[in-house]
Design an enzyme around this catalytic site. Sequence first.
Site, PDB file in Angstrom:
ATOM      1  N   ASN A 109      40.469  37.776  37.901  1.00  0.00           N
ATOM      2  CA  ASN A 109      40.796  38.283  36.563  1.00  0.00           C
ATOM      3  C   ASN A 109      41.352  37.134  35.724  1.00  0.00           C
ATOM      4  O   ASN A 109      42.325  36.499  36.102  1.00  0.00           O
ATOM      5  CB  ASN A 109      41.828  39.407  36.672  1.00  0.00           C
ATOM      6  CG  ASN A 109      41.977  40.176  35.378  1.00  0.00           C
ATOM      7  OD1 ASN A 109      41.819  39.614  34.293  1.00  0.00           O
ATOM      8  ND2 ASN A 109      42.274  41.449  35.476  1.00  0.00           N
TER       9      ASN A 109
ATOM     10  N   CYS B  18      39.295  42.680  33.765  1.00  0.00           N
ATOM     11  CA  CYS B  18      38.992  43.624  34.841  1.00  0.00           C
ATOM     12  C   CYS B  18      37.848  44.552  34.444  1.00  0.00           C
ATOM     13  O   CYS B  18      37.055  44.964  35.295  1.00  0.00           O
ATOM     14  CB  CYS B  18      40.239  44.425  35.218  1.00  0.00           C
ATOM     15  SG  CYS B  18      41.097  45.159  33.815  1.00  0.00           S
TER      16      CYS B  18
ATOM     17  N   HIS C   6      43.859  49.425  33.217  1.00  0.00           N
ATOM     18  CA  HIS C   6      43.202  48.626  34.246  1.00  0.00           C
ATOM     19  C   HIS C   6      41.859  49.261  34.593  1.00  0.00           C
ATOM     20  O   HIS C   6      41.722  50.484  34.580  1.00  0.00           O
ATOM     21  CB  HIS C   6      44.096  48.545  35.483  1.00  0.00           C
ATOM     22  CG  HIS C   6      43.552  47.657  36.559  1.00  0.00           C
ATOM     23  ND1 HIS C   6      43.203  46.335  36.321  1.00  0.00           N
ATOM     24  CD2 HIS C   6      43.280  47.898  37.870  1.00  0.00           C
ATOM     25  CE1 HIS C   6      42.757  45.810  37.436  1.00  0.00           C
ATOM     26  NE2 HIS C   6      42.787  46.735  38.389  1.00  0.00           N
TER      27      HIS C   6
ATOM     28  N   ASP D 205      38.324  46.000  43.012  1.00  0.00           N
ATOM     29  CA  ASP D 205      39.471  45.922  42.107  1.00  0.00           C
ATOM     30  C   ASP D 205      39.825  44.446  41.915  1.00  0.00           C
ATOM     31  O   ASP D 205      40.664  43.898  42.625  1.00  0.00           O
ATOM     32  CB  ASP D 205      40.648  46.691  42.712  1.00  0.00           C
ATOM     33  CG  ASP D 205      41.810  46.826  41.737  1.00  0.00           C
ATOM     34  OD1 ASP D 205      41.753  46.222  40.652  1.00  0.00           O
ATOM     35  OD2 ASP D 205      42.783  47.525  42.065  1.00  0.00           O
TER      36      ASP D 205
END
Length: 1116
Positions: free
Chosen positions: A168, A173, A420, A468
């Site tokens: 990131n 993201c 996020h 993630d």
Amino acid sequence: MLVPHSDLTDNHQPMEVVAQPETANTVENQPVEDPPSSRFTWKIDNFSRRILIFPKGNNVDHLSMYLDVADSANLPYGWSRYAQFSLAVVNQMHNKYSIRKDTQHQFNARESDWGFTSFMPLGELYDPCRGYLVNDTLIVEAEVIVRRIVDYWTYDSKKETGYVGLKNQGATCYMNSLLQTLYHIPYFRKAVYHMPTTENDMPSGSIPLALQSLFYKLQYSDSSVATKELTKSFGWDTYDSFMQHDVQELNRVLCEKLEDKMKGTVVEGTIQQLFEGHHMNYIECINVDYKSTRKESFYDLQLDVKGCRDVYASFDKYVEVESLEGDNKYHAEQYGLQDAKKGVLFIDFPPVLQLQLKRFEYDFMRDTMVKINDRYEFPLQLDLDRDDGKYLSPEADRSVRNLYTLHSVLVHSGGVHGGHYYAFIRPTLSDQCFMIFKLAGADRMYGTVLTVCIYQLLKGACDWYKFDDERVTKEDVKRALEEQYGGEEELPQTNPGFNNTPFKFTKYSNAYMLVYIRESDKDKIICNVDEKDIAEHLRERLKKEQEEKEHKKKEKAEAHLYTIIKVARDDDLTEQIGKDIYFDLVDHDKVRSFRIQKQMTFNLFKEEVAKEFGIPVQFQRFWLWAKRQNHTYRPNRPLTPLEETQTVGTLREVSNKVHNAELKLFLEVELGLDLRPIAPPDKTKEDILLFFKHYDPEKEELRFVGRLFVKSTGKPSEILSKLNKMAGYAPDEEIDLYEEIKFEPSVMCEPIDKKITFRASQLEDGDIICFQKSLPVESTEQFRYPDVPSFLEYVHNRQVVHFRSLEKPKEDDFRLEMSRLYSYDDVVEKVAQKLGLEDPSKIRLTSHNCYSQQPKPQPIKYRGVDHLSDMLVHYNQTSDILYYEVLDIPLPELQGLKTLKVAFHHATKDEVIIHTIRLPKQSTVGDVINDLKTKVELSRPDAELRLLEVFYHKIYKIFPPNEKIENINDQYWTLRAEEIPEEEKNLGPNDRLIHVYHFTKETAQNQMQILNFGEPFFLVIREGETLAEIKVRIQKKLQVPDEEFAKWKFAFLSLGRPEYLQDSDVVSSRFQRRDVYGAWEQYLGLEHSDNAPKRAYAANQYMVFTTTLVIFVAQP
């Protein structure tokens, strides 16, 4: 409530149900009526589990069930296991009424069991009509997933999952989740690999090459991959990487770029083949034979979330037929206005179906974007041929089976202003597999036989993964689907057995994009992609990058074995001084460095130097550098012969008081008359090594000219001829000497008395002397910087400033070199000269926000700062950007004025004109009105005006004429000027001036909302006047046609609650007789559809007039 069952009693013992995997098949084949035992065990990852069941409840009137670690007493000290599990009691009559509860727990020695004390009421359990207990048999299902506890910092995504994440950059993201989704569509990845790129391309300048590089690293790297090259190829700067962009827009732009780059190549048309579908917009007349159709393509579909329970409901809404009738009839070409139906049907769906869920919508009530967190379900398999193909158009190919399997779920966690993003992806679309055990146990404690069948469901293959950013983890289907539906979640009750209301909270993590792959195309799209699909030059380039990365990694791992030695020479000083640096002697990052093993002796290192520079060992003399208290860095002393016999590691430790892996040296080499190296002279304590810089005020040039050894007892006058020779002057040229002492935080450069000794001048090894020709006093004015101190002061404070027009804040307009010590007047004068503007006071400057990379909201006030340096500082950051604008009046004059934007509504015309009015800050609303009267067209000469404050289509205030305008804010409120109607001027004692607003109703989350729109207005109502009488006046005022006006409803609204009125109702009785705060919340509401075009109070949409009124106040 989830609790450990530590409060077991003698009277209520649990029935232990445990399963043995080795006997699972045997147990499964035995009849339920004759269970072999009441105790069974099974193992999960070398971890024994059992289920504890309290058929009569654990001190409560509920069935109690727990999951227990069967052999906790035999496990090693400090053991711990994390498990997600669910327990269910199956309804044997209607499966949909089965009761299932799930939870998760960290099992350890202190809490070896966890579960549900109040699973379900015993009354329901033992009621034969309910279907839970049939023939004394209760079926219990248990689903258990045991996970290994992994330290977050040591977690290895590649090792654990086979996949790697993306780094990131700050707020990327959202991009990472999209890129992972596209990467895991192998057909797309293969097409990207086959795009033609060359070895001369640079990834930062080529989107195809940057994407190829990224995909290759995702496929073959062992650690997370950076995306900087890709974002640079997008043309993004650092600021863009810290801003969250729209995912749908990014997806479309990226696909469009790739589609364009694929033209004329072997992969041309891939984007269309994968993602493009078509739908037909149609309008079909009901009473005549006329139909209009238009075919359109799409790469993704935007589906409504609000008001829809699942994807199918959204598709139903998408193809919903709209009736065009009444005032909304359709104009058919040769038939005129006709009743018609309008809608959309799909001609074909793409192999890869991308569904954008409309989680973000504009809320007109709050005038802002909001996030829709409502529960919204989506299936693992999506059948778009359902209900006999109701989504398909007549010309659709019905032989194509539109059955889709869910491939990825992109999730947003947070609110409308940020959050996020991550993705759940099923890369292989493999079917899930379960190991099923049917187990039985019995409880004869109460004189009856209760048979329990346990179903343990274990994931045999976990094919869902959570991507993630840098972290990739295995996940189960529930996490990927159900937990991303959104909606509300209920916390467990704190007091089971009591009828207390459960606490619910909104889940802010939910799906916003779904990707489905058509079953019939699955084998083609989920294809094999290997190295032969990757261009040779790309493989070589990335292989080289990987080798360099491994080399750096190895160097880092072996760094403790090596020392970096940086060697500065006279050539480095000559090269750098006056170009790269002006103060001190050298930038050590730009000199030759050697990576030497710490155990190597320094004498051996000298041989390495001899090979590198061609200077024999015996002619080398090395000096250690030292950082002085004034923060300068100078050669301090030569190494001793004894020190040169030591290892470089020892020498580095001696030379550095702080931990530093580098050893910095100055190599002194003396040259003979033939310019060949000779042995360095012996150095005594009386000898001082000085370095010399020469300054030319005419050229404004400073350069290094050499170094000399001098005796501490000698005088500068004795070396003047040598200095003249260094500078190329005549031997008897008069020169001035200065010592460069320091430059941080300010410059200190002082004259040297040529008649006193070097020792008296406190000169020592490594000191710097700057010299120049002596200038007559009268000639100093010829030069900007006539002497060394003034030049060094200039260099220390000079700043190249990038000026940008405030109207184009992303583009540099011009650059100017200035001094940070420039005053406000100096800066604006330079800018005015550059722009060819005679009056510098018409320049207004605005500072730069280093964090947002945007202009600050407030400009710099006239002479509001002392120096340029103050303009460039933003908190603890320093910028080199300033924004400018050219005003039509001088800034000092403007700052004394208040600028207001006033929307003037004409009394008889449907016309709104925005006037930008400037008045002195001490002016009143009356001054504004008087000025407006001279500029606007009035319905009659004696018309009076008033100024209103309007917000969200409501009138909040009538400004009194004597109110000061200094504190009026027109940034968030609309200022409206209008004529005062005659009927309002002579109000009777029983007359009432009420607010009248337009509104419509909307239902959201089962709650009715009032939405105001249109232009609010005042209306005088008389005592006893009925609604029927008032409606006549309103219709006349608004000029609404009879047919349309007949559809309107009228209501009295107070605090948002409508009370609908009948024609016979007396309206005045509803309203208060005196003005009170909050009167705008009591109004007569006109309910009807909002058919008027939206009117935005923006200066660029209307005629704008700027009026400046200057009042001169005479001083006493």
